[in-house]
Design an enzyme around this catalytic site. Structure first.
Site, PDB file in Angstrom:
ATOM      1  N   PHE A 128      10.457  -2.374   7.403  1.00  0.00           N
ATOM      2  CA  PHE A 128       9.554  -2.586   5.508  1.00  0.00           C
ATOM      3  C   PHE A 128      10.888  -3.152   4.500  1.00  0.00           C
ATOM      4  O   PHE A 128      12.263  -2.978   5.065  1.00  0.00           O
ATOM      5  CB  PHE A 128       9.456  -0.690   4.836  1.00  0.00           C
ATOM      6  CG  PHE A 128       8.808  -0.635   3.891  1.00  0.00           C
ATOM      7  CD1 PHE A 128       7.376  -0.842   4.270  1.00  0.00           C
ATOM      8  CD2 PHE A 128       8.946  -0.595   3.333  1.00  0.00           C
ATOM      9  CE1 PHE A 128       5.938  -1.101   3.318  1.00  0.00           C
ATOM     10  CE2 PHE A 128       8.701  -0.540   1.823  1.00  0.00           C
ATOM     11  CZ  PHE A 128       6.820  -0.849   1.952  1.00  0.00           C
ATOM     12  N   ASP A 197      14.738   5.047   9.992  1.00  0.00           N
ATOM     13  CA  ASP A 197      13.750   5.087   9.551  1.00  0.00           C
ATOM     14  C   ASP A 197      12.212   6.035   9.413  1.00  0.00           C
ATOM     15  O   ASP A 197      11.660   5.700  10.712  1.00  0.00           O
ATOM     16  CB  ASP A 197      13.867   4.569   8.515  1.00  0.00           C
ATOM     17  CG  ASP A 197      12.661   4.090   7.204  1.00  0.00           C
ATOM     18  OD1 ASP A 197      11.763   4.886   7.917  1.00  0.00           O
ATOM     19  OD2 ASP A 197      12.384   3.098   6.146  1.00  0.00           O
ATOM     20  N   TYR A 222       5.373  11.429   1.336  1.00  0.00           N
ATOM     21  CA  TYR A 222       4.394  11.631   0.800  1.00  0.00           C
ATOM     22  C   TYR A 222       3.672  11.129   2.098  1.00  0.00           C
ATOM     23  O   TYR A 222       2.349  11.183   1.030  1.00  0.00           O
ATOM     24  CB  TYR A 222       4.767  11.043  -0.557  1.00  0.00           C
ATOM     25  CG  TYR A 222       5.326   9.372  -0.589  1.00  0.00           C
ATOM     26  CD1 TYR A 222       4.589   8.197  -0.097  1.00  0.00           C
ATOM     27  CD2 TYR A 222       5.829   9.450  -1.052  1.00  0.00           C
ATOM     28  CE1 TYR A 222       5.584   7.182   0.370  1.00  0.00           C
ATOM     29  CE2 TYR A 222       7.391   8.170  -1.116  1.00  0.00           C
ATOM     30  CZ  TYR A 222       6.448   7.258  -0.848  1.00  0.00           C
ATOM     31  OH  TYR A 222       7.410   5.544  -0.388  1.00  0.00           O
ATOM     32  N   LYS A 223       3.838  10.945   2.737  1.00  0.00           N
ATOM     33  CA  LYS A 223       3.092   9.849   3.837  1.00  0.00           C
ATOM     34  C   LYS A 223       2.421  11.382   4.756  1.00  0.00           C
ATOM     35  O   LYS A 223       1.572  11.847   4.768  1.00  0.00           O
ATOM     36  CB  LYS A 223       3.867   8.910   5.264  1.00  0.00           C
ATOM     37  CG  LYS A 223       3.802   8.381   3.813  1.00  0.00           C
ATOM     38  CD  LYS A 223       4.107   6.731   4.792  1.00  0.00           C
ATOM     39  CE  LYS A 223       5.428   5.844   3.957  1.00  0.00           C
ATOM     40  NZ  LYS A 223       4.650   4.755   2.790  1.00  0.00           N
TER      41      LYS A 223
END
Length: 410
Positions: A128, A197, A222-223
């Site tokens: 990412f 991660d 938040y996922k």
């Protein structure tokens, strides 16, 4: 599986997995199939009440006393332990607060301090973007050289100069699940530490941080943890590293005596030394309430449901839209909790699907990404998604000029 089999197969699978259907624990709009929980999780039913209590009663009525009477001060570690139950970390090893970028920056500096005589950080070129930016930034600060390798190449690239290996547990585009136990063990055999991660795995599948001797890990709230937009991130530091953990962002919350207001920093014992500044209490308490949606369910239960859903979605897309170029792994053990396919008009497809109530997302340059948050999705939902996709393509709705990527501000 033929298109005629979809409804019957979905009904049978939903009956088989009825015990782990937690849709009633989430507030989702009627008529929406939400396949973007890997970007922003749905709203758990307990969160609005928890936030209202935090605002009206704790902040509004009890004011500053809430740091003690309502446990605000202890929340970063208390919520960290709740996250730990989902990622396989014993209590006292996770602290919640700040962003994933901050936590990754902090963890990489800690890794450098743990291996001061080594000069290479090894990572995947397709990580990412934020991870790549942070890795490059920290490398400049500590004198590391950044080297890239695909997951399959990591083992062969581990040498005596490698200080740290930094990887995402699940590829954010394709949903490929990396071999966390194997890569971690190989890195340790070569004398390196590993930073994982977990943004696309925590809350969706077992991680086993303690079981697999992970050194450091970070992730967002938040996922799949459903903590809400901008929910605070978390950092994991294995207990064996606490004494040597160097906090490169030494805020007052991580001080051994935070209220002594000493002029010199002295790190707190245990995971508290990874704390930084005053935590964002409203979002932290929202995350704490959101995590209760997993009550009574093990992460292994979530994984079993997730694998059934993603396997079915992959099969349904292949049956209904055979021209879709699926990129998510077919083998269960190699797949996270999403199904992705390539299409030259991917952005338009995502927008057309959303207009019909099937919400997925797009990843450049050509990936349609369908996230599967197992607790609130059914196999029947996925039939709807696949058939809607077929209808969008047949009607050419994805070719709407309003959805040309030329009109997208990035």
């Amino acid at each position: 599986m033929t298109t005629d089999d979809l409804d019957a197969r979905a009904a049978a699978l939903d009956a088989q997995h009825a015990a782990t259907d937690l849709r009633d624990r989430f507030l989702l709009p009627d008529g929406v199939v939400y396949l973007d929980g890997n970007s922003l999780g749905a709203l758990p039913v307990g969160v609005p009440e928890a936030v209202e209590s935090a605002v009206r009663e704790q902040w509004g009525r009890d004011l500053i006393g809430s740091w003690n009477t309502h446990g605000w001060w202890d929340a970063p570690e208390r919520v960290g332990d709740a996250v730990g139950r989902l990622v396989g970390a014993a209590p006292g090893q996770i602290v919640v607060g700040d962003s994933t970028s901050v936590r990754l920056h902090q963890s990489l500096h800690a890794a450098a301090a743990l291996r001061p005589d080594r000069s290479v950080v090894l990572t995947e070129p397709g990580s990412f973007p934020t991870d790549q930016y942070v890795i490059a930034g920290v490398a400049t600060q500590v004198g590391w050289r950044v080297e890239h390798a695909t997951p399959a190449e990591i083992g062969a690239r581990l040498g005596s100069e490698v200080a740290a290996v930094v990887l995402s547990h699940v590829d954010y585009r394709t949903g490929e699940l990396l071999d966390l136990p194997g890569i971690t063990a190989a890195a340790h055999d070569a004398g390196a530490v590993v930073v994982w991660d977990l943004c696309h795995s925590a809350g969706a599948l077992p991680v086993g941080l303690d079981e697999h001797d992970v050194d450091l890990a970070v992730g967002c709230g938040y996922k799949y943890l459903n903590g809400g937009p901008g929910a605070p991130a978390y950092g994991y530091v294995a207990a064996r590293h606490h004494a040597a953990f160097v906090n490169v962002v030494p805020g007052w919350n991580g001080h051994a005596e935070p209220f002594a207001m000493a002029g010199v920093y002295r790190g707190a014992p245990g995971i508290a030394r990874a704390r930084i500044g005053t935590p964002p209490m409203l979002s932290l308490l929202a995350l704490e309430a959101a995590l209760r949606a997993f009550d009574g369910l093990t992460i292994d239960d979530v994984r079993v449901r997730s694998l059934s859903l993603t396997r079915f979605l992959r099969d349904a897309v292949a049956a209904v839209v055979p021209e879709a170029a699926l990129v998510s792994p077919e083998v269960d053990r190699l797949r996270g909790s999403q199904v992705a396919f390539r299409h030259p008009d991917a952005y338009g497809i995502v927008q057309a699907l959303a207009a019909r109530g099937v919400v997925g997302d797009f990843r450049t340059p050509d990936i349609v990404r369908l996230g599967v948050a197992a607790p609130y999705l059914t196999h029947a939902d996925l039939v709807t998604a696949a058939r809607t996709l077929r209808d969008v393509l047949d009607r050419g709705e994805h070719l709407n000029p309003a959805w040309s990527r030329r009109n997208v501000v990035t």
